[in-house]
Design an enzyme around this catalytic site. Structure first.
Site, PDB file in Angstrom:
ATOM      1  N   LYS A   1      84.726-108.716 -68.781  1.00  0.00           N
ATOM      2  CA  LYS A   1      85.027-107.362 -69.745  1.00  0.00           C
ATOM      3  C   LYS A   1      83.622-106.446 -69.714  1.00  0.00           C
ATOM      4  O   LYS A   1      82.985-105.595 -69.651  1.00  0.00           O
ATOM      5  CB  LYS A   1      85.281-107.957 -71.277  1.00  0.00           C
ATOM      6  CG  LYS A   1      86.501-109.722 -71.463  1.00  0.00           C
ATOM      7  CD  LYS A   1      87.749-108.581 -71.186  1.00  0.00           C
ATOM      8  CE  LYS A   1      88.706-109.392 -71.204  1.00  0.00           C
ATOM      9  NZ  LYS A   1      88.264-110.725 -72.077  1.00  0.00           N
TER      10      LYS A   1
ATOM     11  N   ASP B   1      83.280-117.988 -78.689  1.00  0.00           N
ATOM     12  CA  ASP B   1      83.810-116.948 -77.195  1.00  0.00           C
ATOM     13  C   ASP B   1      83.537-115.443 -77.369  1.00  0.00           C
ATOM     14  O   ASP B   1      83.493-114.822 -77.916  1.00  0.00           O
ATOM     15  CB  ASP B   1      85.195-117.252 -77.316  1.00  0.00           C
ATOM     16  CG  ASP B   1      86.362-116.548 -76.350  1.00  0.00           C
ATOM     17  OD1 ASP B   1      85.325-115.777 -75.698  1.00  0.00           O
ATOM     18  OD2 ASP B   1      87.122-115.886 -76.183  1.00  0.00           O
TER      19      ASP B   1
ATOM     20  N   TRP C   1      94.059-114.674 -78.334  1.00  0.00           N
ATOM     21  CA  TRP C   1      92.829-115.256 -77.859  1.00  0.00           C
ATOM     22  C   TRP C   1      91.672-116.888 -78.764  1.00  0.00           C
ATOM     23  O   TRP C   1      91.931-117.186 -78.417  1.00  0.00           O
ATOM     24  CB  TRP C   1      91.318-114.387 -77.226  1.00  0.00           C
ATOM     25  CG  TRP C   1      91.610-113.746 -76.487  1.00  0.00           C
ATOM     26  CD1 TRP C   1      91.906-112.425 -76.440  1.00  0.00           C
ATOM     27  CD2 TRP C   1      92.716-114.265 -75.145  1.00  0.00           C
ATOM     28  NE1 TRP C   1      91.872-111.954 -75.421  1.00  0.00           N
ATOM     29  CE2 TRP C   1      92.316-112.510 -74.673  1.00  0.00           C
ATOM     30  CE3 TRP C   1      92.735-114.440 -74.203  1.00  0.00           C
ATOM     31  CZ2 TRP C   1      93.450-111.831 -72.723  1.00  0.00           C
ATOM     32  CZ3 TRP C   1      93.404-115.194 -73.355  1.00  0.00           C
ATOM     33  CH2 TRP C   1      93.489-113.730 -72.564  1.00  0.00           C
TER      34      TRP C   1
HETATM   35  C1  LIG Z   1      89.979-112.075 -72.064  1.00  0.00           C
HETATM   36  C2  LIG Z   1      89.685-112.742 -73.098  1.00  0.00           C
HETATM   37  C3  LIG Z   1      89.539-114.114 -73.053  1.00  0.00           C
HETATM   38  C4  LIG Z   1      90.681-114.693 -71.748  1.00  0.00           C
HETATM   39  O1  LIG Z   1      89.501-115.132 -70.502  1.00  0.00           O
HETATM   40  P1  LIG Z   1      89.907-115.238 -69.261  1.00  0.00           P
HETATM   41  O2  LIG Z   1      88.675-115.362 -68.934  1.00  0.00           O
HETATM   42  O3  LIG Z   1      90.943-114.272 -68.079  1.00  0.00           O
HETATM   43  O4  LIG Z   1      90.650-116.658 -69.187  1.00  0.00           O
HETATM   44  C5  LIG Z   1      89.301-114.940 -74.239  1.00  0.00           C
HETATM   45  N1  LIG Z   1      88.953-114.601 -74.841  1.00  0.00           N
HETATM   46  C6  LIG Z   1      88.517-113.092 -75.321  1.00  0.00           C
HETATM   47  C7  LIG Z   1      88.008-112.931 -76.657  1.00  0.00           C
HETATM   48  C8  LIG Z   1      89.025-112.116 -73.839  1.00  0.00           C
HETATM   49  O5  LIG Z   1      88.935-111.332 -74.574  1.00  0.00           O
END
Ligand SMILES: *Cc1c(COP(=O)(O)O)cnc(C)c1O
Length: 360
Positions: A194, A170, A101
């Site tokens: 998540k 993030d 990511w």
């Molecule tokens: C799942 C995830 C993403 C991607 O998220 P989307 O909402 O599918 O774009 C980005 N960063 C991390 C750390 C993730 O676990």
């Protein structure tokens, strides 16, 4: 209802009471005689719940509404990878590369400008959190990924000090898993699916003073200032997902972040301790205890065949699902987010004992 032991990395387990409230709201929201999905996003009822979700988010973080603003946007965390540089990458930006990511965030920044990788754990297939960085003194921002969902590493309280450089994070897979000093960050974002809700909405917490540094001429839907000026309702928001996120915030407030963090440490501890005590059979991919994720616990067995049997047996015997590691790394992964009950982890550890006995 017979709930599956769902260890999915995302979309993932939600608190049962949030599901029950959501079921009610789908038919009749707050005795309006309307579904939450049938209401105008500009109606009084909807506006109240939207603003409450924004306020509760900052309440959990202990941040003030004068200093920070909460946006609920579409496009997933993946769109934030691009929105961030579109708004804030003027000369160059620093990124720490701790997984797939993080690399995707770097890839999007490169569309916009100069991107420096100032720390990386790619040399060891991202199985640790690096701790030496050469920040660029005049970087526009530093970007980190607090939890690396695929590799099971996590920054705890060892977040680097970036001095005057704005820090962006993030937090998609460990949002509200633990206390953090949120005031250190200028921008935090998280795809909800998540740890805080269903897919379809991305939460962005942005320091208002950061907007003064925004670039000119950002396309409308990518412009943070337009979203903030329109109170996150520039266009139709993901109404139902925001509702569920709001209920999840209430659930967090009810239990308190202290107890949620303590539970997360307990759950992860059960798994890691068990594996460390049986290290000839179960091999956690992250060796450094400091870097082990509370949310995504990853491990290997002796062979890929044995891993496949482990995953199949867990499903067949106990309806434990989604234990397969990400397709890019293989192995086994148990995602044990905030809403994963302690009993699920206890059941998993018990199964691990049975499986080891039968297959050693
Ligand atoms: C799942 C995830 C993403 C991607 O998220 P989307 O909402 O599918 O774009 C980005 N960063 C991390 C750390 C993730 O676990």
């Amino acid at each position: 209802m017979n709930r599956a032991f769902n260890f999915s990395a995302g979309p993932a387990v939600l608190p049962l009471e949030v599901l029950e409230e959501s079921r009610e709201a789908v038919f009749n929201y707050n005795n309006t005689g309307m579904s939450i999905m049938e209401m105008s996003h500009r109606s009084k009822d909807y506006d109240a719940l939207f603003k409450e979700a924004q306020a509760d988010c900052l309440k959990i973080m202990g941040l003030s509404q004068d200093e920070y603003y909460v946006l609920f946007l579409g496009g997933g965390a993946s769109l934030q990878f691009l929105m961030i540089p579109f708004n804030f990458l003027k000369t160059q930006a620093d990124y720490i590369s701790t997984g797939v990511w993080a690399k995707k965030a770097i890839k999007e920044a490169k569309w916009v400008g100069k991107t420096n990788i100032v720390g990386s754990s790619e040399d060891a297939n991202f199985n640790y959190i690096p701790d030496t960085f050469n920040f660029t003194p005049d970087a526009d921002y530093v970007h980190i990924t607090t939890n690396n969902t695929i590799y099971g590493t996590e920054w705890k309280n060892n977040i680097p000090d970036t001095g005057n450089i704005p820090l962006f994070a993030d937090m998609s897979s460990d949002m509200f898993a633990m206390h953090r000093d949120w005031s250190k960050y200028d921008l935090i974002y998280a795809g909800a699916q998540k740890n805080i809700g269903p897919a379809g909405v991305t939460m962005v917490v942005i320091k208002k003073s950061l907007l003064d540094k925004k670039k000119e001429n950002v396309p409308t839907m990518l412009d943070y200032k337009i979203h903030v000026d329109n109170e996150s309702l520039y266009n139709t928001p993901p109404c139902f997902p925001v509702y569920v996120v709001g209920r999840t915030f209430k659930w967090i407030l009810k239990h308190g972040l202290d107890s949620i963090q303590a539970n997360n440490e307990k759950k992860a501890g059960l798994l890691y301790d068990y594996m460390d005590a049986n290290a000839d059979f179960y091999k956690p991919t992250v060796k450094n205890v400091r870097d082990r994720s509370l949310m995504n616990v990853c491990w290997n067995l002796q062979t890929p065949e044995l891993e496949a049997k482990f995953i199949a047996d867990a499903k067949a015997k106990y309806n434990m699902t989604n234990l397969k590691g990400h397709r890019s790394v293989g192995g086994v992964r148990a995602s044990i987010y905030n809403a994963c009950p302690n009993e699920w982890v206890e059941a998993l550890v018990k199964f691990m004992g049975e499986f080891m006995k039968e297959n050693k």
